[in-house]
Each structure stands twice: as C-alpha cells, then as structure tokens.
Motif scaffolding. Structure first.
Motif, mmCIF file in Angstrom:
data_model
loop_
_atom_site.group_PDB
_atom_site.id
_atom_site.type_symbol
_atom_site.label_atom_id
_atom_site.label_comp_id
_atom_site.label_asym_id
_atom_site.label_seq_id
_atom_site.Cartn_x
_atom_site.Cartn_y
_atom_site.Cartn_z
ATOM 1 N N LEU A 279 -6.964 -25.389 -26.495
ATOM 2 C CA LEU A 279 -7.357 -26.597 -27.313
ATOM 3 C C LEU A 279 -8.286 -27.410 -27.036
ATOM 4 C CD1 LEU A 279 -3.531 -28.027 -27.483
ATOM 5 C CD2 LEU A 279 -4.719 -26.738 -29.316
ATOM 6 N N SER B 209 -9.419 -29.535 -31.691
ATOM 7 C CA SER B 209 -8.745 -28.443 -32.427
ATOM 8 C C SER B 209 -7.653 -29.012 -33.494
ATOM 9 C CB SER B 209 -7.763 -27.551 -31.672
ATOM 10 O OG SER B 209 -8.801 -26.984 -30.568
ATOM 11 N N ARG B 210 -7.055 -28.087 -34.558
ATOM 12 C CA ARG B 210 -5.885 -28.366 -35.284
ATOM 13 C C ARG B 210 -5.272 -27.204 -35.639
ATOM 14 N NH1 ARG B 210 -7.377 -33.073 -34.556
ATOM 15 N NH2 ARG B 210 -8.064 -34.600 -36.151
ATOM 16 N N ILE B 211 -4.076 -27.064 -34.520
ATOM 17 C CA ILE B 211 -3.166 -25.857 -34.752
ATOM 18 C C ILE B 211 -1.854 -26.370 -34.663
ATOM 19 C CG2 ILE B 211 -5.210 -24.357 -33.497
ATOM 20 C CD1 ILE B 211 -3.088 -24.691 -31.119
ATOM 21 N N HIS B 212 -0.973 -25.119 -34.905
ATOM 22 C CA HIS B 212 0.373 -25.248 -34.798
ATOM 23 C C HIS B 212 0.700 -24.715 -33.461
ATOM 24 C CE1 HIS B 212 4.596 -25.335 -35.538
ATOM 25 N NE2 HIS B 212 4.838 -24.078 -35.246
ATOM 26 N N ASN C 6 -2.663 -32.084 -33.642
ATOM 27 C CA ASN C 6 -2.104 -30.624 -33.389
ATOM 28 C C ASN C 6 -0.421 -30.844 -33.764
ATOM 29 O OD1 ASN C 6 -4.381 -29.242 -32.636
ATOM 30 N ND2 ASN C 6 -4.308 -30.448 -30.978
#
Length: 134
Positions: free
Chosen positions: A14, A60-63, A112
């Motif tokens: 991340l 970051s852009r996550i699950h 996130n």
C-alpha cells in the motif's frame, strides 16, 4: 468448500499519503484482530504480508480483507477502525456471499476499503505458514 490461505500472495504494498496516520490506523485494527506490526522504520511498516510506505504520488486504492477468528473480532475491528481514523463503510453483519460470511468494512485514511471477515466455524491445518530464509 476448501480455501487455501498463504500460498498465493507474497505481499501487498500500500502506498499512503500520510505514513504516521496510516500506521496508527493499522496498528489499531490489527491489534483488534490479535496481530501486531512486525517491522516499523521511518520509511515503511510491515505486518506479515502487508507492506505500507509513503507515496509521493497518488495513494493506493484497493480492497483488503483481514481474517477474523470470530464475529466478536469482526465487531472489534470495526470499532478500532473508526477509533483510529477510519470511516464506516459497512457495519458488522452477515453478507450474502456464502452462508456464515460475517464481515465489517471501513475506509482507511486514504480511502482503501478494509474488511475483517469471519467465514464461520472452520478447522485450520496450520495457524500460518512460516518461512525461514537462509
């Protein structure tokens, strides 16, 4: 159903906009799940497969979903996330993904989508995979 954990992902990186803010958030939510940070430096921190560092560009852009041992840990995760700078993105409860899927969601300081999930009673073949690098 059989799920395997610990053999596909080596690490998740991340990139965050404020390392200290993120460290406070992840220390809080991981503690609620019975985990700790495993290494902290001025440039990054690590918790098992999770590697977090400062971003000079877009974060970051996550699950990301953490495993919980029971429904109480899912609830504790959600409380800790909100207490440590997270934003509610779905309170603790059953989800329709499969019978017994109990989860909660929070957005971390960079947006996130962080989840804690309990899949129901299960027997693990091992608590974790331990690698010893020589």
């Amino acid at each position: 159903m059989e799920f395997h954990k610990g053999r596909l992902v080596d690490h998740i990186h991340l990139r965050v906009s404020d390392l200290q803010n993120s460290q406070r958030f992840y220390e809080g939510v991981l503690k609620s799940l019975g985990r700790d940070l495993t290494l902290v430096t001025e440039e990054f921190f690590i918790a098992d497969e999770l590697f977090v560092s400062q971003s000079e560009e877009t974060p970051s852009r996550i699950h990301l979903a953490f495993q919980a041992e029971d429904q109480d840990q899912v609830r504790a995760f959600h409380r800790a996330a909100l207490a440590h700078g997270g934003t509610d993105n779905g309170g603790p409860g059953e989800r329709p993904y499969h019978p017994g899927y109990f989860a909660a969601y929070a957005l971390d300081p960079d947006g996130n989508n962080i989840e804690a999930v309990y899949h129901g009673p299960a027997e693990r073949s091992a608590a974790s995979v331990i690698l010893t690098v020589t």
